[in-house]
Write a protein that holds these residues in place. Structure first.
Motif, short mmCIF file in Angstrom:
data_model
loop_
_atom_site.label_atom_id
_atom_site.label_comp_id
_atom_site.label_asym_id
_atom_site.label_seq_id
_atom_site.Cartn_x
_atom_site.Cartn_y
_atom_site.Cartn_z
N SER A 330 -18.35 -40.37 -2.39
CA SER A 330 -17.08 -40.45 -3.64
C SER A 330 -15.36 -40.41 -1.60
CB SER A 330 -16.19 -39.01 -4.07
OG SER A 330 -17.10 -38.25 -2.47
N ALA A 331 -15.71 -40.27 -0.12
CA ALA A 331 -15.21 -40.76 0.47
C ALA A 331 -14.08 -42.55 0.41
CB ALA A 331 -15.27 -40.45 1.76
N ASN A 332 -15.06 -43.29 -0.42
CA ASN A 332 -14.90 -44.59 -0.04
C ASN A 332 -14.06 -44.65 -0.59
OD1 ASN A 332 -17.73 -44.67 1.39
ND2 ASN A 332 -18.67 -46.09 -0.66
N GLY A 333 -13.06 -44.02 -1.58
CA GLY A 333 -12.33 -44.71 -3.00
C GLY A 333 -12.89 -44.78 -3.22
N ALA A 334 -12.48 -45.54 -4.95
CA ALA A 334 -12.92 -45.79 -5.95
C ALA A 334 -13.37 -46.62 -6.17
CB ALA A 334 -11.44 -45.62 -7.76
N ASN A 335 -13.04 -48.44 -5.71
CA ASN A 335 -13.71 -49.46 -5.43
C ASN A 335 -14.33 -49.94 -4.88
OD1 ASN A 335 -11.57 -49.16 -7.50
ND2 ASN A 335 -9.63 -49.76 -6.16
N ASP A 336 -14.10 -48.89 -3.94
CA ASP A 336 -15.61 -49.71 -2.10
C ASP A 336 -16.06 -49.03 -3.28
OD1 ASP A 336 -16.50 -49.48 0.03
OD2 ASP A 336 -15.47 -49.14 1.07
N LEU A 337 -17.72 -49.53 -2.81
CA LEU A 337 -19.06 -49.16 -4.14
C LEU A 337 -19.77 -49.55 -3.20
CD1 LEU A 337 -17.98 -51.22 -7.78
CD2 LEU A 337 -17.64 -48.67 -6.68
N SER A 338 -19.68 -49.45 -1.13
CA SER A 338 -20.72 -49.35 -0.33
C SER A 338 -21.39 -48.71 -0.62
CB SER A 338 -20.70 -49.69 0.88
OG SER A 338 -19.19 -48.58 1.63
N THR A 339 -23.30 -48.88 0.00
CA THR A 339 -23.90 -46.93 -0.66
C THR A 339 -24.15 -47.24 0.88
OG1 THR A 339 -25.98 -48.64 -0.57
CG2 THR A 339 -24.68 -48.22 -2.06
N LYS A 340 -24.59 -45.76 0.86
CA LYS A 340 -25.85 -45.34 2.45
C LYS A 340 -26.89 -44.63 1.75
CE LYS A 340 -23.28 -41.05 3.34
NZ LYS A 340 -22.71 -40.39 4.55
N VAL A 341 -28.11 -44.88 2.20
CA VAL A 341 -28.88 -43.84 2.08
C VAL A 341 -29.01 -42.16 2.46
CG1 VAL A 341 -31.58 -43.93 2.00
CG2 VAL A 341 -29.74 -45.61 1.53
N ILE A 342 -29.36 -41.48 1.87
CA ILE A 342 -29.33 -39.95 2.65
C ILE A 342 -30.54 -39.57 1.75
CG2 ILE A 342 -27.02 -39.50 2.36
CD1 ILE A 342 -27.49 -37.42 0.03
N GLN A 343 -31.40 -38.30 2.82
CA GLN A 343 -33.15 -37.74 2.83
C GLN A 343 -32.58 -36.44 2.93
OE1 GLN A 343 -35.52 -39.20 4.35
NE2 GLN A 343 -36.97 -37.92 5.32
N ILE A 344 -33.07 -35.97 1.31
CA ILE A 344 -32.83 -34.41 0.83
C ILE A 344 -34.65 -33.71 0.74
CG2 ILE A 344 -32.15 -32.68 -0.05
CD1 ILE A 344 -30.09 -34.24 -1.53
N THR A 345 -34.44 -32.49 1.52
CA THR A 345 -36.00 -32.00 1.04
C THR A 345 -35.66 -31.53 0.09
OG1 THR A 345 -36.63 -32.63 3.25
CG2 THR A 345 -38.03 -30.61 2.24
N ARG A 346 -36.41 -31.22 -0.85
CA ARG A 346 -36.73 -29.56 -2.05
C ARG A 346 -36.70 -28.37 -1.88
NH1 ARG A 346 -39.46 -35.15 -4.01
NH2 ARG A 346 -38.51 -36.08 -5.90
N ASP A 347 -36.71 -27.77 -2.31
CA ASP A 347 -36.82 -26.43 -2.69
C ASP A 347 -36.11 -25.41 -3.32
OD1 ASP A 347 -37.80 -24.33 -1.19
OD2 ASP A 347 -36.33 -24.46 0.24
#
Length: 703
Positions: A330-347
């Motif tokens: 969301s910090a990108n702003g509405a028109n910047d659709l660049s992505t990043k990959v995050i990793q989460i351990t379920r719990d």
């Protein structure tokens, strides 16, 4: 925050499990799509639709009539649900659909669902045409896309004219494809990889489209009807009934995030306190999910265009397993659709991890030490199972806060801050009892039912447990039970309310089983003891901080058909506000400090940048211009971040990396043994405002 309200409602509302209604004669219209001709409403769905009509007529809080005006709303709601960006239907389709604009009221009362099915089937046909067009372009014309032209893409087509013909839709989709290819190019992907990714995305969407069931159509149509009453009234199909809320909380053996559909994306609404995502600090409200992968190295599955429940199934998984999310921050702003990959351990979210915590904030005011006690309350929790079993040591918010208050009072604190930031609510009973710790005996919240009856919830405690100076810290993600507590503290003039305008959810829902699925409907509203509603408006702080999210995007007021703010007769005689003589001075002192505080400046300027970008209505498809645009935004973000770092004596960055710098400002590091409350800029400022109040009050007392 909704479950407790539902429990309250179920105990007070004599709804029957199934209504005995006779099916009216049904009109029959020809199906438009040969591929989906077998998709017809079932008798169970027809009976369920009549049940929904009757339940809304008798028990919805507003009881609005099902008439031509409602029919027009249903029509617009359905079209917006099926084609929010006006990129599938043509003007000729709409002209044909328009014959139903003022008929849905009659059709629903007759259990005639066929027009809703017919419109959906036309949607399936048009979407199939668009997907096949995209696949053909990618397979046979990929090399013909030109990124040197000055073409632009219109970003918001919600009010755009419907396409006159297929040729106009083709041109629109060429521009959309061009934008997708360009975004992936700017992300560093090569031509072959881009072609393969987009082909896989569109072929998967086509495959899923061909798996459409009659239940998918029924749920979409009935929800388009139900949600014209308010955004929390919703039909849940039998398969989705286990997901109680429209946002589908993933708190059980998942990542602990609340999600909702946002056009072709699934968007994060909030994080469950003490959940895996909340602890990881990588996922934030308003982030959009692009793809989901299993394990450390599992292939990322593109989920753009998927249904919410399907995305939820991918994200959920056994405790201890890993899920990877490709997100548009969301910090990108509405028109910047660049992505990043995050990793989460379920719990699974453990009750003890949501427990209230205390800390001491040591400050200096005019050379004198000030000791401020802090109690952070992530949720209004209660171990209902232990309580029902009669266990004397059952865990609850109020019990934990009582213990923490005793410990803080033993340390002789000068004042107290209750931190409710990001607290989405929980048990209404706990909000009521916690209020009593600070006001003693008296009303805590009012509940107005659909018949106009007002129930007054009160606490019978003879005297408050803590009577010293106090502030309550809230933000836009403080909702429901948090708003009840903060509102009571403000109405009784028991505490200064600091931070941001709260979420604004002041309605009560109940879940009613049907013969087929369930209906969640709004049947009551919360009101503060002053008679003011928490609905839509939320709680307005006495001293405001800059928001970490855009209130136009997150909050009750951002939801379509949200019930309005109103007021009723107060439950108490509002006394003279003891804070009133000091509020202007407190605000002035705060603004003076905030103007030079690096975290406050960064938060304010980052939000202003995001709001500025959100106002842009077009996006260039020229590669050179797009690169320059992206670099300019990154440079602006870099300037803001480095200004913050320089002011704090930290190392400057040469570029914005994958980490969101705002996370450092809003992060809760309470689980970090090396963290200190003094590291939290908003918490420190709350302590300083409380110290300011003590100083001003003492000056007046001396004179």
């Amino acid at each position: 925050m909704i479950a407790s309200a539902a429990r309250l409602a179920k105990t007070r509302t004599p709804l029957r499990t199934a209504l005995t209604l006779a099916l009216a004669g049904c009109l029959s219209l020809p199906a438009w799509g040969a591929a989906w001709q077998d998709l017809k409403p079932t008798r169970e769905q027809q009976l369920a639709s009549l049940n929904v009509v009757e339940l809304l007529r008798r028990y919805h809080y507003n009881k609005p009539p099902l008439d031509d005006s409602r029919s027009s709303k249903i029509y617009d709601s359905y079209l917006k649900l099926l084609d929010p960006n006006r990129s599938y239907f043509t003007a000729a389709d709409i002209e044909q659909f328009d014959t139903y604009r003022l008929r849905f009221d009659e059709l629903l009362q007759q259990a005639d669902l066929q027009p809703g099915f017919d419109i959906y089937i036309r949607h399936l046909e048009r979407l199939t045409e668009r997907l096949n067009f995209a696949i053909n372009q990618l397979e046979n014309h990929f090399d013909s896309f030109d990124f040197d032209s000055e073409a632009v893409l219109q970003l918001d087509r919600e009010e755009a004219p419907w396409a006159k013909n297929t040729a106009e839709l083709d041109e629109l989709w060429r521009l959309r494809l061009k934008d997708e290819i360009l975004r992936l190019k700017l992300a560093g992907k090569d031509a072959k990889g881009i072609q393969e990714l987009l082909l896989k995305r569109y072929k998967n969407q086509l495959k899923r489209l061909n798996q459409t069931r009659d239940e998918d159509i029924f749920q979409a149509y009935i929800n388009a009807f139900a949600m014209t009453y308010d955004p929390h009234t919703q039909y849940l199909s039998p398969d989705n009934a286990e997901n109680f809320d429209i946002n589908m909380s993933l708190s059980l053996e998942g990542i602990g995030a609340v999600l909702q559909t946002d056009s072709d994306y699934v968007k994060v609404v909030r994080l469950v306190p003490a959940g895996p995502a909340d602890k990881g600090k990588q996922l934030q409200p308003a982030d959009r999910i692009v793809s989901v992968g299993q394990g450390d190295k599992g292939e990322l599955t593109d989920v753009i265009g998927w249904r919410l429940d399907e995305v939820v199934k991918l994200i959920r998984g056994p405790k201890g397993s890993t899920v990877r999310l490709e997100i548009i921050p969301s910090a990108n702003g509405a028109n910047d659709l660049s992505t990043k990959v995050i990793q989460i351990t379920r719990d699974a979210v453990k009750l003890e991890e949501q427990a209230a915590k205390k800390s001491i904030l040591n400050l200096t005011d005019n050379g004198k030490p000030v000791k401020v006690g802090v109690i952070e309350i992530p949720a209004f929790y209660m171990d209902f199972k232990a309580y029902r079993e009669g266990k004397s040591d059952y865990k609850s918010t109020t019990r934990d806060v009582k213990r923490l208050l005793k410990e803080l009072q033993a340390e002789k604190i000068d004042g107290l801050v209750i931190d409710l930031r990001n607290n989405g609510g929980g048990s209404l009973q706990e909000a009521n009892e916690l209020t009593g710790l600070f006001i003693g005996q008296g009303p805590t919240v009012l509940v107005r039912n659909s018949d106009g009856r007002v129930d007054v919830l009160s606490d019978d405690r003879s005297k408050p447990m803590y009577q010293g100076p106090m502030a309550v810290l809230v933000n836009r993600l403080s909702a429901s039970a948090s708003e009840i507590f903060a509102g009571a503290m403000q109405d009784y003039h028991r505490a200064l309310i600091l931070g941001g305008q709260t979420f604004g959810k002041g309605t009560v829902q109940t879940v009613q089983p049907l013969n087929h699925g369930e209906l969640k409907l709004t049947l009551a509203k919360f009101y503060r003891v002053s008679g003011k509603s928490t609905q839509h408006q939320g709680v307005i702080p006495d001293v405001s901080y800059p928001s970490i999210v855009d209130v136009k995007e997150i909050g009750e007021s951002a939801l379509p058909e949200a019930l309005p703010y109103d007021s009723i007769r107060p439950a108490i005689n509002v006394s003279k506000n003891p804070y009133a003589p000091y509020l202007q001075q407190l605000q002035d002192r705060h603004l003076l400090r905030a103007a030079n505080d690096p975290d406050f400046v960064f938060t304010r300027d980052s939000l202003q940048l995001a709001q500025k970008l959100a106002k842009e209505t077009t996006l260039t498809l020229n590669e050179k211009g797009r690169r320059a645009y992206k670099e300019a935004i990154e440079q602006q973000r870099l300037v803001l971040e480095n200004a913050r770092r320089k002011a704090k004596g930290e190392e400057l960055l040469s570029k914005i990396d994958d980490e969101d710098p705002l996370e450092e400002v809003v992060a809760d590091d309470s689980d970090d043994p090396h963290s200190k409350p003094e590291d939290d800029a908003f918490l420190v400022e709350s302590g300083r405002i409380l110290a300011d109040y003590l100083t001003l009050q003492q000056r007046v007392a001396k004179h």
